[in-house]
Design an enzyme around this catalytic site. Sequence first.
Site, short mmCIF file in Angstrom:
data_model
loop_
_atom_site.label_atom_id
_atom_site.label_comp_id
_atom_site.label_asym_id
_atom_site.label_seq_id
_atom_site.Cartn_x
_atom_site.Cartn_y
_atom_site.Cartn_z
N GLU A 89 0.82 -1.21 0.00
CA GLU A 89 0.00 0.00 0.00
C GLU A 89 0.86 1.27 0.00
O GLU A 89 0.43 2.31 -0.46
CB GLU A 89 -0.92 0.00 1.23
CG GLU A 89 -2.37 0.24 0.87
CD GLU A 89 -3.32 0.04 2.04
OE1 GLU A 89 -4.30 -0.68 1.85
OE2 GLU A 89 -3.10 0.62 3.12
N HIS A 135 7.60 -26.76 -1.00
CA HIS A 135 6.93 -27.84 -1.73
C HIS A 135 5.77 -27.32 -2.57
O HIS A 135 4.94 -28.09 -3.04
CB HIS A 135 6.46 -28.91 -0.73
CG HIS A 135 7.61 -29.52 0.00
ND1 HIS A 135 8.17 -30.74 -0.33
CD2 HIS A 135 8.37 -29.05 1.03
CE1 HIS A 135 9.19 -31.00 0.47
NE2 HIS A 135 9.32 -29.98 1.31
N LYS A 138 -14.16 0.47 -4.00
CA LYS A 138 -15.23 0.95 -3.10
C LYS A 138 -16.27 1.70 -3.92
O LYS A 138 -17.48 1.51 -3.75
CB LYS A 138 -14.67 1.89 -2.03
CG LYS A 138 -13.79 1.22 -1.00
CD LYS A 138 -13.42 2.22 0.07
CE LYS A 138 -12.31 1.69 0.95
NZ LYS A 138 -11.74 2.71 1.81
#
Length: 447
Positions: free
Chosen positions: A289, A310, A424
């Site tokens: 961010e 793995h 948003k």
Amino acid sequence: MSSLKIDITKVYGFIPESSIFASESNVKEQLKKLYNKSGEGNDFVGWLDLPSKFPAELITDIENTAEKLRKNIDILVVVGIGGSYLGAKAIVDALSNNFVWMQQQKGNPQIVFAGQNIGEDYITELLEVLDHKNYGIAVISKSGTTTEPALAFRILKTHLEKKVGKETARERIIAITDESKGALRKMADLEGYKTFIISDDIGGRFSVLTPVGLLPIAVAGFNIREFIAGAVAMEKSTSPEIPFLKNPAAIYAATRDALYRKGKKVEILANFNNKLTYFSEWWKQLYGESEGKDGKGIFPASVNFTADLHSMGQYIQDGERHIFETVISVENPDSKLTIPADKDDFDQLNYIAGKNIDSVNKMAELGTMLAHVDGGVPNIRIVIDKISENSLGQMVYFFEIACGISGYMLGVNPFNQPGVEAYKKNMFALLEKPGFEEETKKIKARI
Ligand code: PA5
């Protein structure tokens, strides 16, 4: 002074040592910008000297509030998202027993999180658990208007009030929010909740050393004074007076910058201690961010080894060479468990019988580092002694200040997050939120 060490010797095969030291004056300039408050986002650097200036009465208030809650609850539901939850989750997980019921046996409430997703199954199943438990809520939102925590809090508050009555619920709800603005502040004042303030000059992802992180950590039974002390030690070790070569955050920022300019666009934070899984999640938010803007920034990824050797090991060893690794190395964990000898030795492990499990983990760590370096992945090691409140406080502050320096070196404002608004806006338009009529029309034409 701090005890965290940084080892960058395994990047020298990829970038010359001189390219890191060439950044010295640039790093110093960016660090000064943070301290002088002369860089972009300068109204969001309240975290910089907070550890050393932490008000004593606030620590006591947090401890007393936590103690009161601890007496009355089995579970604390921390409602928040992003910087309002990841720091607490990172530290509580790192310090807790791997198995929740052992924590509870020691008399510590379990810390669970909500409002960090909108999955219906998550909140439904949480309510099923809470039906049978004594619980409290710490609702954390700086803005007070973030949809995910607001939604979760509305549901949880209704549930708690129904379960224990409005009066008792009021005593078990703590709100951590802005001093005067926002919906949560308004509601908390109206309901008479105990509140803590997130100050205006500290952004969410830099807030773990405020009540945002400290209250849940204290309720979980951990020593917040030691956590802050670790951060204070790191604040001293990374201040502008410290010479470049002695400042671990300056070295880290300079190394990342040199690697980025060499085409290493992905940084993988690796650990060999499962408890640090969420520390990496916190780190990813901090760097993602802060740096990912204006078409720039190192992409922060994470792995938990040896498990992910793995799964992701193949790519790291052999895939596109645009990555570097930063390993959190725990030098001296309390290691008591030895490998038993076996008379049949079917699994052929007798050659390490008698050794500590941790010594095997260490060889896995060393072997992995050498293999990845051979495969073209530069390696930075961040070394701490043990996982403790103190070392975690050091790491938190180390990564925060290095992030501020790195953001300025990159030429971005590390303290805003304009990109978070895009989803948003679309979500509100799709939900037909009042005030979004124009956006609703536009978005409906696209779907
Ligand atoms: O770092 C940040 O500022 C953000 O990630 C916020 O922490 C996140 O969006 C939550 O915001 P708020 O605490 O206002 O609900």
